[in-house]
Design a protein around this motif. Sequence first.
Motif, PDB file in Angstrom:
ATOM      1  N   ALA A  46      70.898 -42.991 -64.527  1.00  0.00           N
ATOM      2  CA  ALA A  46      71.533 -44.101 -65.243  1.00  0.00           C
ATOM      3  C   ALA A  46      72.786 -44.565 -64.514  1.00  0.00           C
ATOM      4  CB  ALA A  46      71.872 -43.676 -66.669  1.00  0.00           C
ATOM      5  N   GLN A  47      73.598 -43.618 -64.103  1.00  0.00           N
ATOM      6  CA  GLN A  47      74.823 -43.964 -63.382  1.00  0.00           C
ATOM      7  C   GLN A  47      74.504 -44.636 -62.047  1.00  0.00           C
ATOM      8  OE1 GLN A  47      77.991 -43.762 -64.247  1.00  0.00           O
ATOM      9  NE2 GLN A  47      77.852 -42.618 -66.163  1.00  0.00           N
ATOM     10  N   ALA A  48      73.514 -44.107 -61.340  1.00  0.00           N
ATOM     11  CA  ALA A  48      73.185 -44.638 -60.015  1.00  0.00           C
ATOM     12  C   ALA A  48      72.627 -46.050 -60.083  1.00  0.00           C
ATOM     13  CB  ALA A  48      72.181 -43.712 -59.327  1.00  0.00           C
ATOM     14  N   SER A  49      71.809 -46.322 -61.084  1.00  0.00           N
ATOM     15  CA  SER A  49      71.120 -47.615 -61.160  1.00  0.00           C
ATOM     16  C   SER A  49      71.912 -48.685 -61.897  1.00  0.00           C
ATOM     17  CB  SER A  49      69.756 -47.439 -61.839  1.00  0.00           C
ATOM     18  OG  SER A  49      69.891 -46.868 -63.132  1.00  0.00           O
ATOM     19  N   ALA A  50      72.971 -48.303 -62.578  1.00  0.00           N
ATOM     20  CA  ALA A  50      73.695 -49.254 -63.425  1.00  0.00           C
ATOM     21  C   ALA A  50      74.339 -50.389 -62.642  1.00  0.00           C
ATOM     22  CB  ALA A  50      74.758 -48.518 -64.242  1.00  0.00           C
ATOM     23  N   THR A  51      74.921 -50.070 -61.496  1.00  0.00           N
ATOM     24  CA  THR A  51      75.626 -51.108 -60.736  1.00  0.00           C
ATOM     25  C   THR A  51      74.689 -52.211 -60.251  1.00  0.00           C
ATOM     26  OG1 THR A  51      77.417 -49.613 -60.108  1.00  0.00           O
ATOM     27  CG2 THR A  51      77.072 -51.548 -58.712  1.00  0.00           C
TER      28      THR A  51
END
Length: 283
Positions: A46-51
């Motif tokens: 989630a953190q990796a793909s959010a940006t």
Amino acid sequence: MKPTREQIRRAYIDACYHEIDALKPGNVHRFADGHKMSAAQFFDSAQASATPIADPELAIGARILAAIRATRQKVETNTNLGIVLLCAPLAQAAERGGADLRANLDAVLALLDVEDARNAFAAIVLAQPGGLGSATRHDVAEEPAVTLLEAMREAADRDMIGRQYATGFADIFSGGFAAHAAAVQAGEEQMWPVVFVYLHYLSAFADSHIARKFGAARAEATRKKAAHILERVHALKDGTEREKLLLAFDAELKHDGINPGTSADLTVATLFALQLNLVLHIP
């Protein structure tokens, strides 16, 4: 209101986190890992793909590909392809502002082009989803000759994510939203509205991921069992007893290698759309 990039990014992360926090039988969640994947990997994904999901400079297909690349660099397995395919259009729809997310979504889906298909196909190949196989028309391993919307329409009769593109995410804006609203109105708190959204999808539709890996009959049998479980969860009011019931179903599914991944993807997309609606209606 027109949401900021950070508001969209945060809404996406929150949706992913809330889904993992909920006890979703057969899927990965904080109560139990499964299918050689952990809850921590989904939080990291989630953190990796959010940006890239929230990057207003990227087209939908480019967001999908960038999000999957970022995910693979972080966790080296397919944790979120379906989530990304569903959430990238929702993010771009929210960027249009106004109060009607669904109308915005219809507009952005209509503008999808062949380049979006090319990037989305590349993302699918990179993610290597289980049971993908090949298709007679618009195979993701080949150069696309149609727009992403046309490709998704072609897959709509066998894939719930394709069906969302083809119908303007109708199952999310109707059934998913209704399941969440009913749970909230019934006084459900903490993870339970999310659980009811997940069980809605699992009991209303034969899960596409199960069907790809195990066939339509197994997917339908799982749907019927989920419908029975949903009835029992509604009847139980004690949270501990509910958890026991769901954990038993969870263990049964995981023992057989059954992962209702598409139902989980639809749950995340529902939560993301709900969050975006809230942001759009901030005065």
